[in-house]
Design an enzyme around this catalytic site. Structure first.
Site, PDB file in Angstrom:
ATOM      1  N   LYS A 137       0.913  -1.086   0.143  1.00  0.00           N
ATOM      2  CA  LYS A 137      -0.069   0.003  -0.030  1.00  0.00           C
ATOM      3  C   LYS A 137       0.853   1.177   0.030  1.00  0.00           C
ATOM      4  O   LYS A 137       1.934   1.261   0.319  1.00  0.00           O
ATOM      5  CB  LYS A 137      -0.805   0.188   1.214  1.00  0.00           C
ATOM      6  CG  LYS A 137      -0.179  -0.066   2.515  1.00  0.00           C
ATOM      7  CD  LYS A 137      -0.942  -0.619   3.617  1.00  0.00           C
ATOM      8  CE  LYS A 137      -0.026  -0.402   4.939  1.00  0.00           C
ATOM      9  NZ  LYS A 137      -0.926  -1.036   6.084  1.00  0.00           N
ATOM     10  N   ARG A 186      -9.610   0.318  15.179  1.00  0.00           N
ATOM     11  CA  ARG A 186      -9.618   0.955  13.990  1.00  0.00           C
ATOM     12  C   ARG A 186     -10.633   0.341  12.793  1.00  0.00           C
ATOM     13  O   ARG A 186     -11.832   0.215  13.199  1.00  0.00           O
ATOM     14  CB  ARG A 186      -8.045   0.829  13.273  1.00  0.00           C
ATOM     15  CG  ARG A 186      -7.497   1.934  12.474  1.00  0.00           C
ATOM     16  CD  ARG A 186      -6.128   1.910  12.211  1.00  0.00           C
ATOM     17  NE  ARG A 186      -5.722   0.669  11.453  1.00  0.00           N
ATOM     18  CZ  ARG A 186      -4.654   0.208  10.984  1.00  0.00           C
ATOM     19  NH1 ARG A 186      -3.773   1.163  10.971  1.00  0.00           N
ATOM     20  NH2 ARG A 186      -4.463  -0.726  10.289  1.00  0.00           N
ATOM     21  N   TYR A 246      16.939  30.416   4.883  1.00  0.00           N
ATOM     22  CA  TYR A 246      16.006  30.939   5.371  1.00  0.00           C
ATOM     23  C   TYR A 246      16.352  31.362   6.915  1.00  0.00           C
ATOM     24  O   TYR A 246      16.679  30.274   7.390  1.00  0.00           O
ATOM     25  CB  TYR A 246      14.410  30.345   5.397  1.00  0.00           C
ATOM     26  CG  TYR A 246      14.041  30.258   3.762  1.00  0.00           C
ATOM     27  CD1 TYR A 246      13.728  31.527   3.283  1.00  0.00           C
ATOM     28  CD2 TYR A 246      13.850  29.166   3.229  1.00  0.00           C
ATOM     29  CE1 TYR A 246      13.254  31.595   2.015  1.00  0.00           C
ATOM     30  CE2 TYR A 246      13.310  29.361   1.665  1.00  0.00           C
ATOM     31  CZ  TYR A 246      13.000  30.575   1.204  1.00  0.00           C
ATOM     32  OH  TYR A 246      12.469  30.615   0.022  1.00  0.00           O
ATOM     33  N   MET A 285      12.348  24.277   0.492  1.00  0.00           N
ATOM     34  CA  MET A 285      11.429  23.397  -0.093  1.00  0.00           C
ATOM     35  C   MET A 285      12.144  22.465  -1.289  1.00  0.00           C
ATOM     36  O   MET A 285      11.694  21.276  -1.370  1.00  0.00           O
ATOM     37  CB  MET A 285      10.534  24.371  -0.985  1.00  0.00           C
ATOM     38  CG  MET A 285       9.178  23.466  -1.775  1.00  0.00           C
ATOM     39  SD  MET A 285       7.910  24.485  -2.609  1.00  0.00           S
ATOM     40  CE  MET A 285       7.248  25.413  -1.247  1.00  0.00           C
TER      41      MET A 285
HETATM   42  C1  PLP Z   1      -0.036  -1.815   6.761  1.00  0.00           C
HETATM   43  C2  PLP Z   1      -0.583  -3.220   7.106  1.00  0.00           C
HETATM   44  C3  PLP Z   1       0.399  -4.146   7.322  1.00  0.00           C
HETATM   45  C4  PLP Z   1       1.968  -4.203   7.297  1.00  0.00           C
HETATM   46  O1  PLP Z   1       2.230  -3.609   8.441  1.00  0.00           O
HETATM   47  P1  PLP Z   1       3.907  -3.199   9.043  1.00  0.00           P
HETATM   48  O2  PLP Z   1       3.798  -2.815  10.307  1.00  0.00           O
HETATM   49  O3  PLP Z   1       4.313  -2.346   7.726  1.00  0.00           O
HETATM   50  O4  PLP Z   1       4.528  -4.390   8.695  1.00  0.00           O
HETATM   51  C5  PLP Z   1      -0.241  -5.332   7.691  1.00  0.00           C
HETATM   52  N1  PLP Z   1      -1.446  -5.539   7.772  1.00  0.00           N
HETATM   53  C6  PLP Z   1      -2.303  -4.618   7.719  1.00  0.00           C
HETATM   54  C7  PLP Z   1      -3.941  -4.775   7.807  1.00  0.00           C
HETATM   55  C8  PLP Z   1      -1.967  -3.393   7.232  1.00  0.00           C
HETATM   56  O5  PLP Z   1      -2.858  -2.202   7.413  1.00  0.00           O
END
Ligand code: PLP
Length: 347
Positions: free
Chosen positions: A40, A134, A250, A298
């Site tokens: 992701k 969550r 800056y 930046m």
């Molecule tokens: C992001 C995520 C992972 C991976 O977690 P890491 O801590 O980056 O290894 C695994 N399972 C779910 C549901 C996640 O959202």
């Protein structure tokens, strides 16, 4: 015809061998379970297509993204049935799209289960909440008829504090085991990167590392096992001489104590090299260490070239970005350090 644009003045060097090696190490540590991969957020900022390709070549088969659009970008890299979308279907349009493409929704609520069944159902994953509060099905909803109607492949839950030694881990484990006993499923999955190091009870059939694939070290057990993957590099655009008393950047937060040679590097906060590195970051040119002077701007940062007298305009430098150390130095999490890295890097 318009010629191609010249190459970017900053690039994210990706050590593909380290990425593949990290997956193999985590797969080995996962024991009887197979390691999947969380890709992701554009492969944690490294590039989802690149990382998914390398990880698939290394042997990974199950991939996790958050959004449907992220899955769409991987459709020609990963078999759709092995692509799980963690956010699940929010609307009937999402569910219909999953049906049309064959990618797998992660069902997180009774409402999502109903959407999925109404779109025709079929194999899906189910996320149960065991204490992170969550995204995920509350355990009190496990008996709902819509949940009973699902064809669950992966029954997953997510650990809140696997990077710590806390009783919460065992409490979540017990609730996940309870859910697994109640809901028919093909494969069980609980562990993220840190969770893999908690031992075999946490492994189930499939683990879901993300951070550690990309060089993050969330627990001491992974130190020495996991290698750095991403190396931010940028061109030195200008070299200048400062007289004693001249000030840099800056708000003039750095004053040269003596005559010095400094360099302007094409890496700034818009690239994810945030202002927390002001007066604190280190860049390297070979063995030479180049401290960042004054505030990060930046589009650029200024570094001290004292240790690199031969470094010239057009040469490249590399930001020190070993994740555990960089997190300790910057106050950012290892996750943030990766996912911040901006779009201007060539990858
Ligand atoms: C992001 C995520 C992972 C991976 O977690 P890491 O801590 O980056 O290894 C695994 N399972 C779910 C549901 C996640 O959202």
């Amino acid at each position: 015809m318009m010629p191609d644009a010249p190459p970017a003045a900053l690039r994210l060097a990706v050590d593909r061998a380290a990425l593949a090696g990290n997956w193999r190490a985590l797969d080995l540590m996962s024991g009887a379970a197979a390691a999947g991969a969380a890709v992701k957020a554009d492969g944690y900022g490294i590039g989802a297509r690149l990382t998914a390709q390398v990880l698939q070549d290394a042997g990974a088969r199950d991939f996790f993204v958050a959004h449907w659009g992220e899955a769409a970008e991987l459709l020609d890299v990963v078999a759709p049935a092995r692509l799980s979308v963690l956010h699940g279907p929010l609307t009937a349009v999402d569910a219909a799209w999953a049906q049309a493409t064959g990618m797998r929704p992660v069902i997180n609520s009774v409402r999502q289960a109903a959407l999925w069944l109404a779109s025709g159902g079929g194999p899906c994953d189910l996320m149960v909440d065991t204490g992170i509060n969550r995204l995920g099905l509350p355990l009190t909803d496990l008996g709902d008829p819509a949940i009973g109607g699902l064809a669950v492949d992966v029954l997953l839950s997510h650990l809140a504090s696997a990077d710590e030694d806390t009783p919460q881990n065992a409490a979540q484990l017990a609730r996940w085991q309870g859910a697994c006993a109640q809901i028919p499923h093909r494969r069980a999955s609980l562990a993220n990167s840190a969770g893999i190091a908690l031992g075999p009870a946490y492994h189930g059939a499939l683990t879901r590392p993300g951070l550690a694939l990309y060089g993050g070290v969330p627990r001491a057990e992974l130190a020495g096992v996991i290698r750095q993957v991403a190396y931010p590099q940028a061109a030195l655009m200008q070299v200048r001489m400062l007289a004693a008393g001249e000030r840099v950047g800056y708000n003039a937060t750095f004053t040269a104590p003596a005559p010095m040679r400094v360099g302007v590097v094409a890496l700034g906060y818009a690239d994810g090299y945030l202002r927390c590195w002001s007066g604190k970051g280190l860049m390297r040119a070979g063995e030479a260490v180049l401290p960042v002077l004054g505030l990060v701007s930046m589009d650029m940062s200024v570094v001290d070239l004292a240790e690199a007298p031969d470094l010239a305009e057009g040469d490249w430098v590399e930001a020190e970005y070993s994740l555990p150390q960089a997190a300790a130095a910057s106050g950012l999490s290892q996750y943030e350090l990766l996912t911040l890295l901006g779009r201007r890097f060539s990858r």
